[in-house]
Scaffold this motif. Sequence first.
Motif, PDB file in Angstrom:
ATOM      1  N   GLU A 266       0.826  -1.209   0.000  1.00 34.25           N
ATOM      2  CA  GLU A 266       0.000   0.000   0.000  1.00 34.25           C
ATOM      3  C   GLU A 266       0.864   1.265   0.000  1.00 34.25           C
ATOM      4  N   ALA A 267       2.143   1.114  -0.345  1.00 31.07           N
ATOM      5  CA  ALA A 267       3.076   2.232  -0.171  1.00 31.07           C
ATOM      6  C   ALA A 267       2.679   3.477  -0.954  1.00 31.07           C
ATOM      7  N   ASN A 268       2.039   3.304  -2.100  1.00 36.12           N
ATOM      8  CA  ASN A 268       1.721   4.462  -2.934  1.00 36.12           C
ATOM      9  C   ASN A 268       0.516   5.243  -2.427  1.00 36.12           C
ATOM     10  N   PHE A 269      -0.363   4.606  -1.666  1.00 35.34           N
ATOM     11  CA  PHE A 269      -1.596   5.294  -1.269  1.00 35.34           C
ATOM     12  C   PHE A 269      -1.790   5.283   0.251  1.00 35.34           C
ATOM     13  N   ALA A 270      -2.256   4.175   0.814  1.00 38.98           N
ATOM     14  CA  ALA A 270      -2.587   4.165   2.240  1.00 38.98           C
ATOM     15  C   ALA A 270      -1.345   4.237   3.121  1.00 38.98           C
ATOM     16  N   GLY A 271      -0.199   3.877   2.579  1.00 34.59           N
ATOM     17  CA  GLY A 271       1.044   3.992   3.331  1.00 34.59           C
ATOM     18  C   GLY A 271       1.581   2.644   3.780  1.00 34.59           C
ATOM     19  N   GLY A 459      -6.869   1.046  -0.524  1.00 35.79           N
ATOM     20  CA  GLY A 459      -6.793   0.382  -1.823  1.00 35.79           C
ATOM     21  C   GLY A 459      -6.895   1.342  -2.995  1.00 35.79           C
TER      22      GLY A 459
ATOM     23  N   ARG B  36      -1.720  -2.048 -10.553  1.00 35.85           N
ATOM     24  CA  ARG B  36      -1.111  -1.557  -9.313  1.00 35.85           C
ATOM     25  C   ARG B  36       0.170  -2.325  -9.064  1.00 35.85           C
ATOM     26  N   ALA B 153       6.466   1.672  -6.203  1.00 33.52           N
ATOM     27  CA  ALA B 153       5.056   1.334  -5.968  1.00 33.52           C
ATOM     28  C   ALA B 153       4.228   2.371  -6.726  1.00 33.52           C
ATOM     29  N   GLY B 154       3.003   1.979  -7.101  1.00 35.08           N
ATOM     30  CA  GLY B 154       2.176   2.977  -7.781  1.00 35.08           C
ATOM     31  C   GLY B 154       1.045   2.357  -8.564  1.00 35.08           C
ATOM     32  N   THR B 185       5.475   6.034  -6.476  1.00 35.50           N
ATOM     33  CA  THR B 185       6.237   6.226  -5.238  1.00 35.50           C
ATOM     34  C   THR B 185       7.543   5.470  -5.373  1.00 35.50           C
ATOM     35  N   ARG B 382       4.091  16.637  -0.859  1.00 32.68           N
ATOM     36  CA  ARG B 382       2.774  16.027  -0.760  1.00 32.68           C
ATOM     37  C   ARG B 382       2.316  16.044   0.689  1.00 32.68           C
ATOM     38  N   TRP B 384      -0.762  14.468   3.628  1.00 34.61           N
ATOM     39  CA  TRP B 384      -1.429  13.187   3.895  1.00 34.61           C
ATOM     40  C   TRP B 384      -2.357  13.314   5.084  1.00 34.61           C
ATOM     41  N   ARG B 401       4.613  14.197   3.531  1.00 39.02           N
ATOM     42  CA  ARG B 401       4.876  12.809   3.142  1.00 39.02           C
ATOM     43  C   ARG B 401       5.671  12.753   1.828  1.00 39.02           C
ATOM     44  N   GLU B 444      -4.437  13.259  -3.316  1.00 29.02           N
ATOM     45  CA  GLU B 444      -5.164  12.090  -2.810  1.00 29.02           C
ATOM     46  C   GLU B 444      -6.311  12.474  -1.894  1.00 29.02           C
TER      47      GLU B 444
END
Lengths: 488, 467
Positions: A266-271, A459, B36, B153-154, B185, B382, B384, B401, B444
Amino acid sequence: MKQIADWALNLANVRGATYGDVRVVDARARALATKNGKLGSASDSESFGFSIRVIADGAWGFAASDDLSRAGVEAAAALALNIAKASAQVKQSNVQLAPEKPVTAEWTTPCQIDPFSISVEQNLDLLTKIDRELCSVKRVTLAETNLNFHREEQWFFSSEGSNIHQTKYSTGAGYSAYSFTGSEIQKRSYPNSFGGQWQNKGYELVEELRLLENARRIAEEAVALHQADQCPEGTMTIILDGSQLGLQIHESIGHPIELDRVLGMEANFAGTSFLTLDKLRNLRYGSDLVNVVADARQEHGPGLGTFGFDDEGVPAQCTPIISNGLFTGYLSSRETAHAIGAHRSGGTLRAENWNRLPIIRMTNISILPGEKPLSLEQLIADTDRAVLMQTNKSWSIDDKRYNFQFGTEIGWEIKHGKRLRMLKNPSYSGITTEFWNSLDAICSREEWNLWGTPNCGKGQPQQVMGTGHGAAPARFRNIKVGSAYKGN
Amino acid sequence: MLDQSRAGDIFSKICKRSSADEVEALFYGGHSALTRFANNTIHQNVAEENYGVSVRSVFGGRTARATTNKLDDASLGRVVEAAESMAKVQQPDPDLLPMPSPAEAAAQRPGSDTVYVLPKRHFDETASITPQQRAEVVAGIVAAGQKHKLTTAGIYSTSQSVEGIFNSRGVSEWHRQTSAEVSVTMLGSDSSGWQKANSPNVAHLDPETLAQIAAAKAFTSARPREIPAGKYTVILETPAVLDLVGFMFFDFGGLALLDQRSFLNNRVGTKLFGDNIEIWDDVAHPLQSGSPFDGEGVRRERVQLVDRGVVKRLVYARATAQKMKGSEYRDKVGPIGTTGHGFPIPNEVGEAPMNIVFGIPRDPKTLEQMIASTDRGVLVTRLWYIREVDPYEKILTGMTRDGTFYIEEGKVRHGVRNFRFNQSLIHLLSNVEEMGMPIRASGEESFDMVCPPMKVRDFNFTEVTKF
């Protein structure tokens, strides 16, 4: 439904899938709301469709469609295969699933009163009465009430032979009163903010909540907050009510124990999470009084995280997360279990609806009540100086789940064991493990309640999921209070 | 793909089954796909197709809505019956207006300067992207990260969608568009960098450059140092700006004022922000996205919300405009009239501007120029988990972040540990010292908008976290 699954899984098998599962979901929802004596919203919705998840060439593919004709189902299965083969172009290793015995099962939320059997007229009548009571208090400038009902019927089939039919009901109910003066908006909510209380129950939840009986008090508190003193700033003792503690658990225990976050998925969004794998059974997460479980079983209670089986066919389980303060467990899935040396998934993979891929979600992440009898009033009587904080207003935590800040709708000064003046705009902040290690008292079973958080986002594409959090009021020492207003 | 012709046929069936005074149908749906990746692996890869219809029935001041994604005749009959039965049991609402006629929905309203043709927002090149093409792009991003020993990631997503509205007075509006989005990311052992972009036209995305910038942020911010919390001059890149300011635009709806839940209560017409702040809502802007009609099918107008720091006007759904004209606030809120910003009825929110465009500053600066003119400050990539602490002073809390840097004597010196902020939006938009050219930005926490990077003095960091 079996026919639909056979069409999809047979095609996937023929084209080279090594694993496949199909979920067919028929979901129904009703939302009713009033605002200042008038209808706010009245809507019914239904959604019906299916999805297929496959592994081919060692990688995942997923496709979902509202077309349940044979052609539509086979087209989606073919697309899932195509997607899996594309996924295989960028991989480091093959997906491995922890073994799970196939089951054939039926499961339904124990539901005393089907919420859809209650007439809209009766529902609106209740909301209108509450609304009228809220608006009857002078200087209430906005009153909002709501009722929400959900029913989700799901059929799950896997290429390993599982055949599971589940029906889940959930209900949410609550209200808020706002008061605006020249320069300040204050708000009180009941039984909780963000739509009230939510559980996997039928209409009986609405009857249990004593909504109308509490409306006047809540409205009066919203107005009285204007005259209340600002919550002081400094380091002090705080007592959190059960609903606020439930959200504290959600953010600072529930999310960091999600194994997909820990593993970077989930690194890109939720962390990600500060709970790296080396911390399992080594980290002192909280004080000796902190005992937390992830429990999806019905015997834990009717939480939004209660079910018979998760969305990859794994039975509901209870996993000890924190045992006498020691960190002991993660939320896992069949794909991730191997990372912690587990031979089986913890059963936490869930999807928002038929059109979403199941991912690791909180079940019911609950702190167990204190063993010694202790009511909230006894806890207050046992406290020399503190601020009692009730009902969440704002919440925020960093993307590794260390630093958090929460605000609540109302606070009360505790002095020499007595609840004294009302305080407005309370807030507190801290670092997760320092905070949980500062817990020195938690109330016992009679104060424990299983709260529902209906709006947990995670997600990509984002999925909203309901989670449960059992909690009783608890006391924390040396907590930083008031940073939210510092400097503004 | 559901098209306007088929939707029209479905609406005819709905009308035949309806016994209501008026009936309306909203259509929605499309096809979307999202690839993803994390840990240099595509770990989730999904596609979805779904279409639905939402029916609203009206009986003498009473209205309700029912929605289904089953478009067969029996389901349409059931959804009409559900909407009607929910509407019939209500008390009549004297403020509920008749549905708009086509003339009313499309009318050039007095005082409006809206004369526009919506730019093309459906691109076959976007709609036809395959899973293999997405995987190839992801492979390129992963390779860019691996050059610097970073973990990637992304997402890479593409979609085509439709939305339409028909009503029994003759309104018939349809919109289709595509969307492509890349978010990257890059993770080092103790640092990270992030970039994101989206556009209706996939040709406007540059994943390679996004990956390179994210990677540069990750390795430049490695070994972050802790500096104390306090008030700093900050340079907020566009995602940080939009994620903050996005929290105020629901307060620009007329109903928010009437409900006394807006921070603009008693403040419309006053100078709330700095002279350099100009904000429009403009669905037809070439960098914007979305449909040209609102939840009742009314054409969206171009509206100037803020003029030289003064909150000039609000946006209105039809019913809110009528209510405002009869309210005690009517002389204190600027021009009142339908602007085409209403949400589908019934709802509790009313309306909001969702196509925000910031004005071009008189002397736009590049990010590099802003850094060069900063003696001591913090560069923020960014933000968060932003949440509202105080609804009237518009104090927001949240975290930095994925790329936070210390600036000294005009240069980025090193990465810093992430901060928590508690910052009033009113103060923030009063303290903007410099701005860049507005671009289409994506974050986001808020909806996409056209906004500039900003250099802001006295930004209020209250705590530091552990990484």
